[in-house]
Design an enzyme around this catalytic site. Structure first.
Site, PDB file in Angstrom:
ATOM      1  N   LYS A 206       0.854  -1.195   0.000  1.00  0.00           N
ATOM      2  CA  LYS A 206       0.000   0.000   0.000  1.00  0.00           C
ATOM      3  C   LYS A 206       0.879   1.229   0.000  1.00  0.00           C
ATOM      4  CE  LYS A 206      -3.805   2.354   0.322  1.00  0.00           C
ATOM      5  NZ  LYS A 206      -3.407   3.068  -0.924  1.00  0.00           N
TER       6      LYS A 206
ATOM      7  N   LYS B 153       5.540   3.716   8.458  1.00  0.00           N
ATOM      8  CA  LYS B 153       4.341   4.550   8.574  1.00  0.00           C
ATOM      9  C   LYS B 153       3.088   3.679   8.636  1.00  0.00           C
ATOM     10  CE  LYS B 153       4.225   7.693   5.436  1.00  0.00           C
ATOM     11  NZ  LYS B 153       3.972   8.547   4.252  1.00  0.00           N
TER      12      LYS B 153
ATOM     13  N   LYS C 169       5.469   1.719  -3.151  1.00  0.00           N
ATOM     14  CA  LYS C 169       5.412   3.073  -3.713  1.00  0.00           C
ATOM     15  C   LYS C 169       5.700   2.959  -5.196  1.00  0.00           C
ATOM     16  CE  LYS C 169       4.908   7.416  -2.483  1.00  0.00           C
ATOM     17  NZ  LYS C 169       4.217   7.997  -1.314  1.00  0.00           N
TER      18      LYS C 169
ATOM     19  N   ASP D  50       0.146  10.891  -4.548  1.00  0.00           N
ATOM     20  CA  ASP D  50       1.319  11.515  -3.928  1.00  0.00           C
ATOM     21  C   ASP D  50       1.588  12.752  -4.790  1.00  0.00           C
ATOM     22  OD1 ASP D  50       3.560  10.760  -1.764  1.00  0.00           O
ATOM     23  OD2 ASP D  50       4.613  11.630  -3.455  1.00  0.00           O
TER      24      ASP D  50
ATOM     25  N   SER E  37      -6.755   6.078   3.748  1.00  0.00           N
ATOM     26  CA  SER E  37      -6.834   5.181   2.588  1.00  0.00           C
ATOM     27  C   SER E  37      -7.270   3.786   3.030  1.00  0.00           C
ATOM     28  CB  SER E  37      -5.469   5.067   1.904  1.00  0.00           C
ATOM     29  OG  SER E  37      -5.224   6.156   1.047  1.00  0.00           O
TER      30      SER E  37
END
Ligand code: NDP
Ligand code: 2IT
Length: 450
Positions: free
Chosen positions: A95, A119, A131, A171, A382
């Protein structure tokens, strides 16, 4: 066979990463910062050394790099590079966001993916970390060009994602418009309305309320928690904010709602200072709707000034929220903020503060919240969007925001508790890294050597 000591183990992991990360300075920086926190944790958990947890954690599970061909409005063929780094799925499916910016390369995406592991663990939402992105520059491109780019990008990415596999989001350079185009192409290729495959969707078709606001709001909630521990607050305080995108805009909104005064916003061309407090409607119009330059804000707002030299960190304030990009706040900026009496710094962006600047803040007794804790509200919301999609339900704004607030309180609490446990109360870098690491490491340990 005797185990290496924590210090020796950490050094050997750092050496391997260094050898494998030639030309990847941002990734090396993110890894080094985490490794520097972990000695006391490994001293308590030799089983993590024995199981090679760190050796595995610093290596992505999978990296995908692909060509993204598309045609521009003049019918010229353009080629960008797309990538997705699937870093760790011990806690759940990969994720994390997608970044479209000319500076994107593997080092940047790997640093972001690595930060995301910690995180996401801090949110307690059962999500792994990844990512992705592209060196595509959306600036100056028409909607039709952005759509064709997104369709081409998804035509490859579709093979690697899914609501139980990997769930991208936004992002830098990727917001609701891009997520819409990406989702449309995913749906067309797969013939499935798999709502939970992307987050940050339009609220009319599967997006969660408050996801747009969540990162900025969350960073301010985190700052408030840090301040409240010392009997202080946001109210009446001057705040400097960098950036003028998604995170910065909603950090400013929440600062104002809590009675603080946000004085600045910036983009890559310079910054504006508005002593009356940023006019949010105008900022949203100029940057969000018109996708213009920040100087246009000053041109339309009496009393505001555009400054092209220096940075927002030159403006005296008690609170600082770096919300633009990595390494945007260096040592000379930190010195200036400290001289001007800054009390708290909370990172809305990912790794915006250089390691030297973090050290200066901590030595000066400034409350410092690292991004992996302070900006976790975005990805946490999210995850709430994914749950709502899975349940085919929809929460209202109040429920969504109060859940976000609760999560940020919990993230703060677990980072603070870990900072105490490992001997430096109030060191949120140590606290966030160690609390998150223990969670991920334990899951990896229990799942065997994979
Ligand atoms: P946006 O694209 O909405 O806004 C980015 C802002 O930062 C713009 O003002 C942009 O200016 C500025 N910026 C970007 N790159 C640079 C650069 N190289 N130099 C100077 N200014 C720059 O992105 P977001 O607000 O979503 O992201 C901002 C930060 O927050 C990033 O670090 C991101 O990783 C992080 N983040 C975002 C989350 C989210 O939910 N969106 C969640 C957690 C963290 P310009 O318009 O001139 O390009
Ligand atoms: O850096 C981040 O946490 C994000 N860009 C948000 C990721 C997400 O999946 O919502």
């Amino acid at each position: 066979m005797s185990l290496p000591t924590p210090a020796v183990h950490l050094k050997s992991v750092a050496e391997v990463v260094e050898r494998r990360s030639v030309g990847e300075p941002e990734f090396m920086q993110a890894v080094t910062e985490v490794l520097e926190s972990l000695e006391p944790v490994l001293a308590e958990h030799p089983e993590f050394i024995e199981a090679g947890i760190l050796d595995r954690l610093v290596e992505p599970e999978r990296q995908i790099v692909f060509r993204v061909p598309w045609t521009d409005d003049s019918n010229r063929v353009q080629v960008n590079r797309g990538m997705r780094v699937q870093f760790n799925s011990a806690l759940g499916p990969f994720k994390g966001g997608l970044r479209f910016h000319p500076s994107v390369n593997l080092s940047v995406i790997k640093f972001l993916g690595f930060e995301q592991i910690f995180k996401n663990a801090l949110t307690s939402q059962r999500i792994g970390a990844g990512k992705g992105g592209s060196d595509f520059d959306p600036r100056g491109r028409s909607d039709a060009e952005v759509m064709r780019f997104c369709q081409s990008f998804m035509t490859e990415l579709v093979h690697h994602i899914g609501d139980d596999v990997d769930i991208p989001a936004g992002d830098i350079g990727v917001g609701a418009r891009e997520i819409g185009y990406l989702f449309g192409q995913y749906r067309r290729i797969t013939k499935r309305y798999e709502a939970g495959v992307l987050t940050g969707k339009g609220v009319g078709w599967g997006g969660a309320e408050v996801r747009t606001e969540a990162t900025g709001y969350g960073a301010v909630f985190f700052a408030e928690e840090m301040l409240v521990r010392g009997g202080e607050g946001i109210e009446g305080r001057r705040a400097v904010v960098s950036g003028s995108g998604n995170v910065a805009t909603y950090a400013i909104e929440k600062i104002q709602q809590l009675g603080g005064k946000a004085l600045t916003a910036s983009d890559s061309s310079g910054y504006v200072i508005d002593e009356a407090g940023i006019d949010l409607d105008l900022l949203k119009q100029v940057k969000g709707v018109e996708r213009g330059r920040i100087s246009e804000y000053a041109a339309r707002r009496p009393g505001a000034r555009f400054v092209s030299e220096g940075s927002v960190w030159d403006v005296p304030a008690e609170l600082a929220f770096p919300c633009a990009t990595q390494n945007e706040l260096g040592e000379h900026h930190a010195r200036r903020l400290i001289e001007n009496g800054v009390r708290a710094v909370a990172e809305g962006a990912n790794m915006p503060t250089t390691p030297g600047a973090v050290e200066l803040f901590q030595d000066a007794g400034v409350l410092f919240a690292p991004g992996k804790a302070a900006n976790a509200g975005g990805v946490a919301t999210s995850a709430l969007e994914m749950s709502q999609n899975a349940a085919r339900s929809r929460w209202d704004r109040d429920k969504s925001e109060s859940r976000l607030h609760e999560i940020m309180r919990d993230v703060h609490e677990s980072a603070y508790a870990a900072s105490e446990r490992y001997g430096r109360p109030g060191d949120y870098v140590l606290g966030a890294n160690s609390a998150a690491f223990v969670t991920v490491a334990q899951a990896m340990l229990e799942q065997g050597v994979i």
